[in-house]
Design a protein around this motif. Structure first.
Motif, PDB file in Angstrom:
ATOM      1  N   TYR A 257      -0.486   4.331   1.830  1.00  0.00           N
ATOM      2  CA  TYR A 257       0.431   3.616   0.938  1.00  0.00           C
ATOM      3  C   TYR A 257       0.853   2.267   1.510  1.00  0.00           C
ATOM      4  N   LEU A 258       0.801   2.102   2.834  1.00  0.00           N
ATOM      5  CA  LEU A 258       1.156   0.815   3.429  1.00  0.00           C
ATOM      6  C   LEU A 258       0.211  -0.305   3.002  1.00  0.00           C
ATOM      7  N   GLN A 259      -1.002   0.043   2.599  1.00  0.00           N
ATOM      8  CA  GLN A 259      -1.963  -0.959   2.168  1.00  0.00           C
ATOM      9  C   GLN A 259      -1.772  -1.371   0.711  1.00  0.00           C
ATOM     10  N   ASP A 260      -0.834  -0.708   0.048  1.00  0.00           N
ATOM     11  CA  ASP A 260      -0.490  -1.059  -1.332  1.00  0.00           C
ATOM     12  C   ASP A 260       0.919  -1.651  -1.323  1.00  0.00           C
ATOM     13  N   SER A 261       1.038  -2.912  -1.667  1.00  0.00           N
ATOM     14  CA  SER A 261       2.344  -3.587  -1.608  1.00  0.00           C
ATOM     15  C   SER A 261       3.365  -2.977  -2.566  1.00  0.00           C
ATOM     16  N   ASN A 262       2.918  -2.233  -3.566  1.00  0.00           N
ATOM     17  CA  ASN A 262       3.846  -1.627  -4.519  1.00  0.00           C
ATOM     18  C   ASN A 262       4.366  -0.266  -4.057  1.00  0.00           C
ATOM     19  N   ARG A 263       3.867   0.237  -2.947  1.00  0.00           N
ATOM     20  CA  ARG A 263       4.246   1.578  -2.490  1.00  0.00           C
ATOM     21  C   ARG A 263       4.786   1.560  -1.058  1.00  0.00           C
ATOM     22  N   LEU A 264       5.325   0.456  -0.628  1.00  0.00           N
ATOM     23  CA  LEU A 264       5.789   0.350   0.749  1.00  0.00           C
ATOM     24  C   LEU A 264       6.974   1.269   1.017  1.00  0.00           C
ATOM     25  N   VAL A 265       7.894   1.363   0.053  1.00  0.00           N
ATOM     26  CA  VAL A 265       9.068   2.222   0.246  1.00  0.00           C
ATOM     27  C   VAL A 265       8.637   3.685   0.342  1.00  0.00           C
ATOM     28  N   GLU A 266       7.722   4.097  -0.513  1.00  0.00           N
ATOM     29  CA  GLU A 266       7.220   5.478  -0.463  1.00  0.00           C
ATOM     30  C   GLU A 266       6.461   5.736   0.837  1.00  0.00           C
ATOM     31  N   ALA A 267       5.760   4.717   1.332  1.00  0.00           N
ATOM     32  CA  ALA A 267       5.034   4.860   2.594  1.00  0.00           C
ATOM     33  C   ALA A 267       6.003   5.103   3.745  1.00  0.00           C
ATOM     34  N   LYS A 294       8.942  -4.005   6.950  1.00  0.00           N
ATOM     35  CA  LYS A 294       7.946  -3.699   5.936  1.00  0.00           C
ATOM     36  C   LYS A 294       8.314  -2.412   5.218  1.00  0.00           C
ATOM     37  N   GLY A 295       8.798  -2.539   3.987  1.00  0.00           N
ATOM     38  CA  GLY A 295       9.215  -1.380   3.217  1.00  0.00           C
ATOM     39  C   GLY A 295      10.588  -0.871   3.572  1.00  0.00           C
TER      40      GLY A 295
END
Length: 420
Positions: A257-267, A294-295
């Motif tokens: 999920y860290l590689q998806d900028s829209n899922r940083l909080v979930e990561a 980051k996130g």
């Protein structure tokens, strides 16, 4: 003493039939030497038979309740296989007498068949039988998804211990054991151990193990699919393993999920759960997110603490970052001595930048021989900045010290330790 012992043994042998079936109206242990000997002799025979039955029980599975439950038996129905269970219970000596406590045996107290305490114990045992049987039947009556949440993330050791609890758990956990076997064969096909390397068969084995509920097989299936470029399928397996609270599955899902900028909080959420569970890579990755913001909001103090936990867990990058934090005073109070200690630990663990940094520190302190060892290792690992200083040390140092330093570097690369 030997003469007395032989006489006693001979007396017991001559009166074996008489002593095998004692009468209830016979004298107490204190009133007759023969009765005292007979009781102790039967106790020794009972102890030996009890141990034999205990060995037999450990070699087979029985339909009994889990180990923490009350044994499901009563005094009125005793089979030969139950003798090892009843040996220490009050009122169940197979010789016809209650074994009792030490004080009761010395005071001459004996519980007869009509005693109320023995009857009370039998009632309790009969009641506990129903409780134990219902507890044993719980495992097979559980839905598989519930059982998978309980034992899906077990290691092989924990799964085997749960399997050996009783026959019902042995039957209920059969799919997970099959999943562990598929995981084992999948690793063989992936790495080419004892068989030819075949990634397609490895993926097939991992998938079969994952379908049977093994969380570790889900992680390996997701990793192999990720390496093959099928990232969406890999993330799906990571997600299923993370839902079973498998630490590696949660960590890999967070890293994906860290590689998806829209899922940083979930990561960050999954990385924190895995880091709290003790996963070293998740601890380092969470610290990196906290340092970079980051996130999550940037917090150098929390990042330094997670770096320290990762370093204590064996992460070489965590050791290196802890040394940097201690040297610069970010997140920790500045401490050059501890910084040098952590830098050396990272260098000895094989971190190339730590080897370069520690070599520079030793060179500045005038320890040319030790500095040459670490600078040589850093150069071989690809740190181009260490080449110039290493070449200068090769010219300055005596030939004997130079040869010893290079030999230490070779020894370290072959798996040995660095001697100073």
């Amino acid at each position: 003493m030997r003469f007395i012992h032989s006489n006693v043994v001979g007396t017991a042998r001559n009166h074996r039939q008489r002593y095998r079936a004692p009468r209830e109206d016979s004298c107490t242990e204190e009133s007759s030497p023969r009765m005292s000997f007979r009781s102790s002799h039967s106790d020794r025979n009972f102890t030996r038979s009890w141990r034999c039955h205990d060995r037999d029980r450990n070699s087979v599975h029985e339909n009994v309740a889990p180990l923490y439950s009350i044994p499901s038996f009563s005094r009125k129905a005793i089979s030969p296989n139950d003798s090892h269970r009843l040996g220490d219970e009050p009122g169940n000596d197979l010789s016809g007498f209650r074994r009792g406590t030490w004080a009761e045996r010395n005071s001459g107290a004996r519980l007869k068949e009509g005693d109320s305490s023995r009857t009370l114990w039998s009632v309790k045992a009969m009641a506990s039988s129903d409780v134990a049987s219902s507890a044993a039947a719980t495992a097979t009556s559980l839905p598989f998804d519930v059982l998978q949440r309980i034992a899906g993330s077990f290691s092989w050791h924990d799964l085997w211990n749960a399997t050996c609890t009783c026959k019902t758990w042995n039957k209920a956990l059969a799919p997970l054991r099959e999943g562990m076997l598929f995981l084992h064969y999948g690793k063989k096909f992936k790495h080419g151990h004892e068989v030819s390397k075949n990634l397609d068969k490895a993926l097939q084995m991992f998938t079969k193990g994952a379908i049977r509920g093994c969380a570790a097989a889900m992680v390996d299936a997701g990793l192999l699919l990720w390496e093959m470029g099928r990232r969406d399928e890999g993330i799906n397996w990571y997600k299923q393993a993370a839902e079973l609270r498998h630490p590696a599955g949660m960590c890999n899902l967070g890293l994906a999920y860290l590689q998806d900028s829209n899922r940083l909080v979930e990561a960050v959420k999954w990385l924190k759960i895995a880091a709290t569970a003790g996963h070293v890579r998740a601890q380092y990755s969470l610290a990196l997110c906290l340092q970079q913001g980051k996130g999550v909001e940037c917090n150098m103090q929390k990042a330094a603490r997670w770096y320290l936990q990762a370093a204590e867990g064996g992460s070489t990058r965590g050791m290196y970052n802890v040394a940097l934090c201690l040297r610069s005073g970010e997140g920790f109070s500045r401490n050059l001595y501890e910084a040098k200690r952590w830098m050396r630990r990272a260098a000895v663990a094989g971190h190339s930048k730590a080897q370069f940094e520690f070599g520079l520190t030793l060179f500045a302190e005038g320890e040319g021989g030790s500095a040459l060892v670490f600078l040589e290792l850093a150069t071989r690992a690809g740190e181009t900045g260490a080449t110039h200083i290493r070449d200068a040390l090769l010219v300055q140092l005596p030939s004997r010290l130079r040869a010893h330093a290079l030999a230490c570097a070779d020894k370290f690369q072959n798996g040995g330790s660095i001697s100073r």
